[in-house]
Design a protein around this motif. Structure first.
Motif, PDB file in Angstrom:
ATOM      1  N   SER A   1      31.755  34.816  42.796  1.00 58.47           N
ATOM      2  CA  SER A   1      32.931  33.965  42.576  1.00 58.47           C
ATOM      3  C   SER A   1      32.911  33.325  41.195  1.00 58.47           C
ATOM      4  O   SER A   1      33.965  33.089  40.594  1.00 58.47           O
ATOM      5  N   LYS A   2      31.746  33.052  40.683  1.00 53.57           N
ATOM      6  CA  LYS A   2      31.645  32.411  39.364  1.00 53.57           C
ATOM      7  C   LYS A   2      32.202  33.305  38.258  1.00 53.57           C
ATOM      8  O   LYS A   2      32.607  32.821  37.193  1.00 53.57           O
ATOM      9  N   TYR A   3      32.209  34.624  38.508  1.00 52.59           N
ATOM     10  CA  TYR A   3      32.694  35.582  37.519  1.00 52.59           C
ATOM     11  C   TYR A   3      34.108  36.074  37.825  1.00 52.59           C
ATOM     12  O   TYR A   3      34.753  36.667  36.963  1.00 52.59           O
ATOM     13  N   LEU A   4      34.593  35.837  39.042  1.00 52.75           N
ATOM     14  CA  LEU A   4      35.930  36.284  39.433  1.00 52.75           C
ATOM     15  C   LEU A   4      36.975  35.180  39.301  1.00 52.75           C
ATOM     16  O   LEU A   4      38.146  35.458  39.032  1.00 52.75           O
ATOM     17  N   VAL A   5      36.557  33.928  39.530  1.00 53.94           N
ATOM     18  CA  VAL A   5      37.476  32.793  39.398  1.00 53.94           C
ATOM     19  C   VAL A   5      37.537  32.388  37.926  1.00 53.94           C
ATOM     20  O   VAL A   5      36.509  32.097  37.303  1.00 53.94           O
TER      21      VAL A   5
ATOM     22  N   PRO B   1      34.175  34.311  32.893  1.00 49.69           N
ATOM     23  CA  PRO B   1      34.509  35.307  33.918  1.00 49.69           C
ATOM     24  C   PRO B   1      34.676  36.705  33.330  1.00 49.69           C
ATOM     25  O   PRO B   1      34.668  36.878  32.104  1.00 49.69           O
ATOM     26  N   LEU B   2      34.834  37.681  34.218  1.00 44.96           N
ATOM     27  CA  LEU B   2      35.140  39.041  33.765  1.00 44.96           C
ATOM     28  C   LEU B   2      36.488  39.034  33.050  1.00 44.96           C
ATOM     29  O   LEU B   2      37.423  38.351  33.478  1.00 44.96           O
ATOM     30  N   ASN B   3      36.587  39.807  31.995  1.00 46.51           N
ATOM     31  CA  ASN B   3      37.815  39.827  31.198  1.00 46.51           C
ATOM     32  C   ASN B   3      38.793  40.916  31.622  1.00 46.51           C
ATOM     33  O   ASN B   3      39.835  41.092  30.997  1.00 46.51           O
ATOM     34  N   CYS B   4      38.466  41.632  32.693  1.00 46.13           N
ATOM     35  CA  CYS B   4      39.270  42.786  33.089  1.00 46.13           C
ATOM     36  C   CYS B   4      39.885  42.578  34.473  1.00 46.13           C
ATOM     37  O   CYS B   4      39.482  41.685  35.212  1.00 46.13           O
ATOM     38  N   PRO B   5      40.863  43.420  34.841  1.00 50.12           N
ATOM     39  CA  PRO B   5      41.385  43.376  36.213  1.00 50.12           C
ATOM     40  C   PRO B   5      40.293  43.760  37.211  1.00 50.12           C
ATOM     41  O   PRO B   5      39.454  44.621  36.928  1.00 50.12           O
ATOM     42  N   ILE B   6      40.304  43.123  38.369  1.00 51.75           N
ATOM     43  CA  ILE B   6      39.292  43.351  39.402  1.00 51.75           C
ATOM     44  C   ILE B   6      39.983  43.897  40.644  1.00 51.75           C
ATOM     45  O   ILE B   6      41.000  43.358  41.095  1.00 51.75           O
ATOM     46  N   TYR B   7      39.428  44.961  41.204  1.00 49.64           N
ATOM     47  CA  TYR B   7      39.969  45.579  42.408  1.00 49.64           C
ATOM     48  C   TYR B   7      38.900  45.554  43.499  1.00 49.64           C
ATOM     49  O   TYR B   7      37.808  46.094  43.301  1.00 49.64           O
TER      50      TYR B   7
ATOM     51  N   THR C   1      32.242  39.682  55.110  1.00 49.60           N
ATOM     52  CA  THR C   1      32.916  40.518  54.123  1.00 49.60           C
ATOM     53  C   THR C   1      34.428  40.331  54.202  1.00 49.60           C
ATOM     54  O   THR C   1      35.140  40.444  53.197  1.00 49.60           O
ATOM     55  N   SER C   2      34.909  40.032  55.398  1.00 48.29           N
ATOM     56  CA  SER C   2      36.324  39.690  55.558  1.00 48.29           C
ATOM     57  C   SER C   2      36.614  38.371  54.843  1.00 48.29           C
ATOM     58  O   SER C   2      37.662  38.213  54.207  1.00 48.29           O
ATOM     59  N   VAL C   3      35.689  37.427  54.928  1.00 51.41           N
ATOM     60  CA  VAL C   3      35.824  36.161  54.206  1.00 51.41           C
ATOM     61  C   VAL C   3      35.817  36.426  52.704  1.00 51.41           C
ATOM     62  O   VAL C   3      36.603  35.831  51.956  1.00 51.41           O
ATOM     63  N   PHE C   4      34.925  37.308  52.265  1.00 47.83           N
ATOM     64  CA  PHE C   4      34.847  37.678  50.854  1.00 47.83           C
ATOM     65  C   PHE C   4      36.216  38.140  50.357  1.00 47.83           C
ATOM     66  O   PHE C   4      36.692  37.718  49.300  1.00 47.83           O
ATOM     67  N   THR C   5      36.857  39.005  51.138  1.00 45.26           N
ATOM     68  CA  THR C   5      38.160  39.550  50.751  1.00 45.26           C
ATOM     69  C   THR C   5      39.209  38.454  50.640  1.00 45.26           C
ATOM     70  O   THR C   5      39.914  38.333  49.630  1.00 45.26           O
ATOM     71  N   SER C   6      39.315  37.643  51.687  1.00 44.99           N
ATOM     72  CA  SER C   6      40.357  36.607  51.711  1.00 44.99           C
ATOM     73  C   SER C   6      40.106  35.528  50.671  1.00 44.99           C
ATOM     74  O   SER C   6      41.044  34.925  50.148  1.00 44.99           O
ATOM     75  N   ALA C   7      38.823  35.282  50.357  1.00 47.59           N
ATOM     76  CA  ALA C   7      38.473  34.219  49.406  1.00 47.59           C
ATOM     77  C   ALA C   7      39.097  34.449  48.038  1.00 47.59           C
ATOM     78  O   ALA C   7      39.474  33.494  47.349  1.00 47.59           O
ATOM     79  N   PHE C   8      39.222  35.717  47.633  1.00 50.64           N
ATOM     80  CA  PHE C   8      39.724  36.023  46.292  1.00 50.64           C
ATOM     81  C   PHE C   8      41.184  36.465  46.300  1.00 50.64           C
ATOM     82  O   PHE C   8      41.758  36.740  45.239  1.00 50.64           O
TER      83      PHE C   8
ATOM     84  N   GLY D   1      44.939  36.230  46.053  1.00 50.38           N
ATOM     85  CA  GLY D   1      45.821  35.268  45.386  1.00 50.38           C
ATOM     86  C   GLY D   1      45.419  34.959  43.966  1.00 50.38           C
ATOM     87  O   GLY D   1      46.228  34.408  43.200  1.00 50.38           O
ATOM     88  N   LEU D   2      44.202  35.299  43.587  1.00 47.68           N
ATOM     89  CA  LEU D   2      43.804  35.120  42.187  1.00 47.68           C
ATOM     90  C   LEU D   2      44.572  36.127  41.336  1.00 47.68           C
ATOM     91  O   LEU D   2      44.645  37.314  41.683  1.00 47.68           O
ATOM     92  N   PRO D   3      45.143  35.708  40.213  1.00 48.55           N
ATOM     93  CA  PRO D   3      46.002  36.604  39.426  1.00 48.55           C
ATOM     94  C   PRO D   3      45.282  37.811  38.846  1.00 48.55           C
ATOM     95  O   PRO D   3      45.913  38.835  38.568  1.00 48.55           O
ATOM     96  N   ASN D   4      43.974  37.717  38.665  1.00 50.50           N
ATOM     97  CA  ASN D   4      43.209  38.818  38.069  1.00 50.50           C
ATOM     98  C   ASN D   4      42.570  39.733  39.114  1.00 50.50           C
ATOM     99  O   ASN D   4      41.860  40.674  38.769  1.00 50.50           O
TER     100      ASN D   4
END
Length: 277
Positions: free
Chosen positions: A99-103, A181-187, A198-205, A207-210
């Motif tokens: 999360s520190k690199y995705l948010v 954070p990462l400078n690229c789009p994340i999928y 892992t379901s929590v992992f998915t929902s946690a991110f 709505g983030l624009p990247n």
């Protein structure tokens, strides 16, 4: 084709499930597992990271350092794919680190999960089980005033789909950016067997624009489940003991998380011939 009826219990697997691939099969069992097998460059400067199961850092002491190093290595990639298909869950340690690199800093603090505990606490279980999920009450010493301000902003427009009158006050999972954070789009690549933590992992991110969720709807099951024996029949049942809500106000249980980009398996993937997703 005529097949004999089996007298054994058979378990069927998706041929593209990460955790049954030989390359990842020892990920959980072997503390000396070569973690570099999990990541690689794809064509056109696209980075890829497979997470077969959400193990804790106690299970693999090298994992946290590896994840941080991997995020730095791929920081300027053209795109970054995190593959969590058929990941059956575990702990939230990996979620907390990534999360520190995705948010991004402008989204931090990010309220990722809101959960309520059954108020009768007939399980006789300490609320430390919530802290191990990085869920804290509003007045927790582990949350800052900035965190509480972010919670207040969310609460103004946040509505849950169910009444929570039989449950505790809410617990919040708050994620933060590390400022780099990462400078690229994340999928984030998911499927119908993306389960539990892992379901929590998915929902946690979500709505983030990247960040984009790709694949099919996740399983969604995540509720601090416990076994109980019914007192008359002695039938054993397993039920959730918390209501775990996503940012959209829906529970994880029964809903899962819908992908931003729907990508079904095709026939070739079903037959295990190629990974079309």
């Amino acid at each position: 084709m005529v097949l004999p009826v089996s007298d054994k219990r058979n378990i069927w697997f998706d041929m593209c499930s990460l955790w049954i691939k030989r390359k990842y099969s020892d990920f959980r069992k072997d503390k000396n597992y070569d973690l570099n097998k999990l990541d690689r460059w794809l064509t056109d400067s696209i980075a890829y990271l497979a997470i077969p199961i959400m193990i804790s850092y106690e299970e693999n002491p090298n994992l946290e350092f590896y994840l941080k190093s991997t995020m730095k290595k791929y920081r300027n990639s053209k795109a970054f794919i995190i593959d969590i298909r058929s990941n059956g869950g575990g702990t939230r340690d990996i979620l907390k680190t990534l999360s520190k690199y995705l948010v991004k800093p402008e989204q931090s603090p990010w309220i990722a999960n809101v959960a309520y505990v059954r108020s009768d606490q007939f399980l006789n279980e300490d609320i430390s089980s919530m802290q191990s999920r990085y869920l804290f009450n509003y007045n927790s010493e582990l949350l800052s005033d900035i965190d509480r301000k972010a919670i207040d902003i969310l609460k103004k427009k946040y509505k849950t789909e169910y009444s929570v009158n039989k449950f505790s006050k809410p617990f919040y999972m708050v994620l933060h950016s590390n400022g780099s954070p990462l400078n690229c789009p994340i999928y984030i690549l998911v499927n119908e067997k993306t389960f539990s933590a892992t379901s929590v992992f998915t929902s946690a991110f979500t709505g983030l624009p990247n960040v984009k969720i790709v694949g099919v709807n996740t399983n969604g099951s995540s509720g601090r489940s416990e076994y109980f024996h019914l007192k008359n029949s002695n039938i054993r049942v397993k039920i959730s003991t918390i209501l775990s809500f996503q940012r959209n106000g829906k529970t994880l249980d029964a809903h899962g998380t819908q992908p931003d980009i729907v990508f079904e398996k095709d026939e070739m993937q079903m037959l295990g011939k190629e990974d079309s997703q």
